[in-house]
Design a protein around this motif. Sequence first.
Motif, PDB file in Angstrom:
ATOM      1  N   ASN A 217    -100.323 -31.503 -16.679  1.00 41.35           N
ATOM      2  CA  ASN A 217     -99.613 -30.460 -17.482  1.00 41.35           C
ATOM      3  C   ASN A 217    -100.722 -28.578 -15.667  1.00 41.35           C
ATOM      4  O   ASN A 217    -100.057 -27.347 -16.718  1.00 41.35           O
ATOM      5  CB  ASN A 217     -98.800 -29.110 -18.278  1.00 41.35           C
ATOM      6  N   ARG A 218    -101.598 -29.251 -15.965  1.00 41.11           N
ATOM      7  CA  ARG A 218    -102.904 -27.500 -15.446  1.00 41.11           C
ATOM      8  C   ARG A 218    -102.101 -27.756 -13.596  1.00 41.11           C
ATOM      9  O   ARG A 218    -101.120 -27.654 -12.683  1.00 41.11           O
ATOM     10  CB  ARG A 218    -103.838 -28.417 -15.234  1.00 41.11           C
TER      11      ARG A 218
ATOM     12  N   ILE B  12     -92.991 -30.010 -22.015  1.00 41.19           N
ATOM     13  CA  ILE B  12     -94.184 -30.025 -21.276  1.00 41.19           C
ATOM     14  C   ILE B  12     -93.928 -31.556 -20.491  1.00 41.19           C
ATOM     15  O   ILE B  12     -93.667 -32.180 -21.571  1.00 41.19           O
ATOM     16  CB  ILE B  12     -95.980 -29.472 -21.479  1.00 41.19           C
ATOM     17  N   GLN B  13     -94.798 -31.699 -19.525  1.00 38.62           N
ATOM     18  CA  GLN B  13     -94.753 -33.191 -19.097  1.00 38.62           C
ATOM     19  C   GLN B  13     -95.821 -34.029 -19.745  1.00 38.62           C
ATOM     20  O   GLN B  13     -96.787 -33.631 -20.500  1.00 38.62           O
ATOM     21  CB  GLN B  13     -95.649 -33.475 -17.712  1.00 38.62           C
ATOM     22  N   LYS B  14     -95.685 -35.144 -20.281  1.00 38.37           N
ATOM     23  CA  LYS B  14     -96.574 -36.422 -21.034  1.00 38.37           C
ATOM     24  C   LYS B  14     -96.359 -37.753 -19.784  1.00 38.37           C
ATOM     25  O   LYS B  14     -95.050 -37.732 -19.211  1.00 38.37           O
ATOM     26  CB  LYS B  14     -95.562 -36.400 -22.314  1.00 38.37           C
TER      27      LYS B  14
END
Length: 145
Positions: free
Chosen positions: A144-145, A26-28
């Motif tokens: 991440n939405r 996921i993106q952080k």
Amino acid sequence: MALPLSVGGIAALFTQAGIDRWFTTIQKPAWQPPNWLFAPVWTVLYILMGIALYLVWKQNAPGKRGAIILWSLQLVLNFLWSFIFFSQHRIALALVDIVVLWLLILLTIFSFAKFSKTAAWLLVPYISWVSFAATLNFAIYQLNR
């Protein structure tokens, strides 16, 4: 100290499994600390939580039961956050959990202060870290939405 450390240890199982698989995908945000930092920080925080609980537990004062219930509730939400975020991958629900957790920690601090100022102050690093974690949770949700 055994209780919060045990809960933290069990939560770490969900966390580690999630980090090893899902979390890497996921993106952080760029400002996220390295993963290795979280375990030692949480270990110290769980120790401080245990000491704070002990300081209130040993008081012979009416009303301490309510303070201990608040402490217990926040520990449950603390545990649930790891499960919701890392095992269920429900970033938005984890954000709701951590906001309620933050409120319960604040109430616990105020409640503990009635019995031991030291116990209350021992929880300040915890609420500070949870404030940071909530901000991080929100940033990850946004990305991440």
